[in-house]
Design a protein around this motif. Structure first.
Motif, mmCIF file in Angstrom:
data_model
loop_
_atom_site.group_PDB
_atom_site.id
_atom_site.type_symbol
_atom_site.label_atom_id
_atom_site.label_comp_id
_atom_site.label_asym_id
_atom_site.label_seq_id
_atom_site.Cartn_x
_atom_site.Cartn_y
_atom_site.Cartn_z
ATOM 1 N N GLU B 112 62.422 36.456 49.569
ATOM 2 C CA GLU B 112 61.633 36.788 50.879
ATOM 3 C C GLU B 112 62.976 36.972 51.958
ATOM 4 O O GLU B 112 62.636 37.968 52.629
ATOM 5 C CB GLU B 112 61.040 35.242 51.354
ATOM 6 N N LYS B 154 51.439 36.037 51.057
ATOM 7 C CA LYS B 154 52.545 35.305 50.471
ATOM 8 C C LYS B 154 51.991 34.778 49.109
ATOM 9 O O LYS B 154 52.599 34.995 47.996
ATOM 10 C CB LYS B 154 53.265 34.421 51.167
ATOM 11 N N ARG B 157 51.009 37.327 46.559
ATOM 12 C CA ARG B 157 52.233 38.266 45.842
ATOM 13 C C ARG B 157 52.891 37.234 44.872
ATOM 14 O O ARG B 157 53.299 37.761 43.600
ATOM 15 C CB ARG B 157 53.019 38.534 47.103
ATOM 16 N N THR B 174 55.367 28.069 46.111
ATOM 17 C CA THR B 174 55.219 28.607 47.701
ATOM 18 C C THR B 174 55.237 27.376 48.703
ATOM 19 O O THR B 174 55.225 27.781 49.799
ATOM 20 C CB THR B 174 53.991 29.247 47.779
#
Lengths: 390, 290
Positions: B112, B154, B157, B174
């Motif tokens: 990221e 997010k 993904r 995450t």
């Protein structure tokens, strides 16, 4: 495992078995293998040793031997105490605990909540001191048991358990305390205490792992948690863990001899480390109620860096400590104790607990003090927050 | 105690490219103090070739966060922006040998940070196309996990990139759902949605089994055993272990309840072979090893 110098400042996690304890235990792992319940002399002589160990442990607590049962660990003692209270008084459905309890109590309360009990959790202030007014409000006629730890494992904070026991009794509730961290470190005298039940664990006071005990005040009705044979007068079934019981008895004797040392020598190690860190390293803070805590514990936050990294760099020097950081356990949030205290996240993630025992030395403290500033500086050098804040 | 590989320890103890670049062409910061890890990355980019000539980082976090940041900088140095944008968290984890699953979010943070730095560069140099701008706005997505500020974009993904199937994995990769847990149902919905999409798309682009290398064949068979066969056996108290592959003959050992069960052979033949035929290749046969 590699041979490396180990500096063990993690005695709230577990402790070294005292050599005298080990020595006392070995005959019961070799020739004296009799079952204490047997009618023959070979077993009977073992029962005598079990009774003697119980007397030693009771003496450490200021209790009568008949008030004590042996269990497999502190967690079992906690579970046994709380389940017994709930079974004794089915009309009372409420359990009152503190927000900073050990998982042995906290997760049990959560599970009981799922099974229909009501749970109230007493908050603490920023020093980890229990909010007694909240406690007075929460403990009521519905309460079956109040369970609050004597001393906190992370900060060492000592709670006012006697007052809580009084409040519980005024409302007809039982009071239990998880004293796993307190026994052997601070004097305990249950003779004139209102505490109904108290849990302890062997491996926190230089006895082996896998042995614990539960004190049950005379007159308190107890429903067994483990049901089976007649051992412990039917209060805890299962053949006695003889060697470990003898070890715990010896450890209790040693604790009585050394209790003064805990509050002088061990405290002096802690104080030297803490004081020097505060002087030498910027942006650190001590977490907890420094006026009322165990003599062997300090919990220090190193701001703008993360606890696991600190522990791993210390580990390179053989230095063992613990952290309240999220990353050491795989959970994603820092310690529930530090969060309950409202410690800012910048500090909570970088909180390190050093906990000492009488087997530590001032020379070890000096070694840690020599290495630690470099470790902290090195990680702060990498931290994006440090530059901006210094 | 975490099991960290030697490579993780090496990158943690000797992190590459630590520091800041004063006249950086792009800067990005992801994560924050509350979450327990944060990474700030600085890029120096050759304007003509769009190549990353220098990269530096600063990280607040655990050993694997520091190691992931260090690995990322090694991966992207010398790459063009376009190449660097394609670096995935899997590649970061691969440089480190392996990360404990609970720590995979550290590698995601690295990916990221890189993407954010590239976005910063493009913005500063007016390189954003209208389409990208629109995408960037959309990129934010809807916050699913309020505790850690994780968006549905997010989660989607990362799930697709790493082939995640369970809630625990999503949390490990995450952090979403790792605190109060109030969003776990929403995450499950996202997972279910992706699973449906995959099922609809499934019957395409499967390389022929015969064309695979022996190692890939074994990996594929192991994968199917783990995903499709073991769970069913474990439920009944049994287990299966892949021993070998000889040509098209799969040799496997049954353990636990199954091993002493009269129907073991039948179970093995029926279940294992039909699953392998369905998911891997119709040519496979199964043989029990005792």
């Amino acid at each position: 495992m590699e041979e490396k110098r180990v500096i063990y400042f993690d005695n709230n996690a577990t402790t070294r078995i005292a050599p005298e304890v080990f020595e006392a235990m070995t005959p019961f792992l070799t020739e004296y293998y009799g079952n204490p319940s047997s009618i023959h002399h070979f077993g009977g002589q073992v029962m005598e040793k079990v009774d003697a160990a119980k007397a030693s442990l009771a003496a450490l607590l200021g209790a009568e031997p008949s008030n004590v049962i042996f269990t497999s660990c502190g967690t079992e003692s906690d579970n046994a105490a709380i389940f017994s209270a709930l079974l004794n008084c089915p009309k009372r459905k409420k359990i009152v605990v503190s927000k900073v309890e050990h998982p042995a109590v906290l997760n049990l309360a959560k599970e009981l909540e799922r099974r229909g009990s009501k749970v109230s959790r007493i908050p603490v202030d920023s020093n980890g001191v229990l909010d007694m007014n909240a406690a007075r409000e929460m403990i009521d006629e519905e309460t079956a048991i109040v369970s609050v730890m004597w001393a906190n494992n992370e900060t060492g904070n000592i709670q006012d358990v006697e007052t809580l026991a009084e409040i519980a009794h005024r409302n007809g509730a039982l009071f239990h305390t998880d004293a796993v961290q307190a026994v052997g470190k601070v004097p305990i005298d249950l003779k004139h205490s209102e505490i109904d039940m108290l849990s302890l664990s062997g491996h926190k006071l230089h006895a082996p792992k896998g042995i614990g005990a539960l004190y049950i005040r005379r007159g308190v009705r107890f429903r067994p948690y483990i049901i089976g044979g007649h051992q412990e007068n039917g209060r805890r079934a299962g053949t006695e863990n003889v060697a470990s019981i003898v070890g715990l008895g010896k450890a209790a004797e040693l604790a009585m001899e050394n209790i003064g040392k805990e509050n002088t020598f061990v405290a002096s190690l802690r104080d030297k480390l803490e004081k020097t860190i505060l002087e030498k390293i910027p942006k650190v803070r001590v977490n907890g109620d420094t006026a009322h805590r165990l003599p062997n514990t300090t919990n220090i936050s190193f701001e703008y860096i993360e606890g696991e990294s600190i522990l791993m760099l210390l580990d390179m020097f053989g230095i063992c400590a613990s952290s309240g950081s999220a990353c050491t356990t795989g959970s994603l949030e820092p310690s529930h104790v530090l969060r309950a205290m409202g410690i800012p996240y910048t500090c909570a993630h970088g909180a390190i607990r050093f906990s000492f025992s009488r087997y530590n030395t001032m020379e070890e403290v000096d070694f840690v003090l020599e290495k630690l500033p470099g470790v902290i500086a090195r990680l702060r050098e990498i931290s994006p927050y440090w530059e901006a804040k210094k | 105690m975490w099991k960290y590989t030697e490579k993780v320890m090496d990158h943690f103890l000797n992190p590459r490219n630590v520091g800041e670049i004063e006249d950086a062409d792009a800067v990005a910061e992801v994560g924050n103090v509350t979450c327990g890890d944060a990474l700030k990355i600085f890029l120096k980019v050759d304007e003509a070739t769009k190549t990353i000539t220098d990269v530096k980082f600063k990280t607040f976090g655990c050993a694997s966060a520091i190691a992931s940041s260090s690995a990322l900088t090694e991966l992207v140095k010398g790459k063009t922006l376009e190449e660097a944008a394609k670096v995935t968290n899997k590649e970061i984890a691969a440089v480190l040998g392996e990360l404990p699953e609970e720590k995979m979010h550290c590698s995601v943070m690295g990916m990221e940070a890189m993407q954010a730095a590239i976005a910063d560069y493009k913005k500063k140099h007016g390189m954003e196309t209208a389409e990208e701008e629109e995408k960037a706005e959309d990129h934010e997505g809807r916050i699913v996990c309020k505790c850690f500020g994780v968006t549905d974009t997010k989660i989607r993904r990362v799930v697709l990139e790493n082939d995640l199937t369970t809630l625990e994995q999503v949390t490990a990769y995450t952090k979403a759902g790792g605190a109060c847990g109030a969003c776990l149902d929403q995450i499950q919905e996202i997972l279910d949605g992706i699973a449906r999409e995959k099922q609809e798309k499934a019957p395409e682009e499967k390389p022929a089994f015969d064309s695979l290398t022996p190692v890939k064949k074994v990996i594929l068979i192991q994968e199917i055993i783990d995903k499709e066969i073991r769970p069913a056996l474990l439920k009944d108290g049994g287990d299966i272990e892949l021993i070998d592959l000889e040509g098209t003959v799969v040799k496997a050992r049954l353990r636990g309840v199954c091993a002493s069960c009269r129907n073991a052979k039948l179970t093995l033949k029926k279940l294992v072979q039909s699953k392998l035929n369905e998911f891997v290749s119709p040519a496979l046969t199964v043989e029990e090893v005792r």
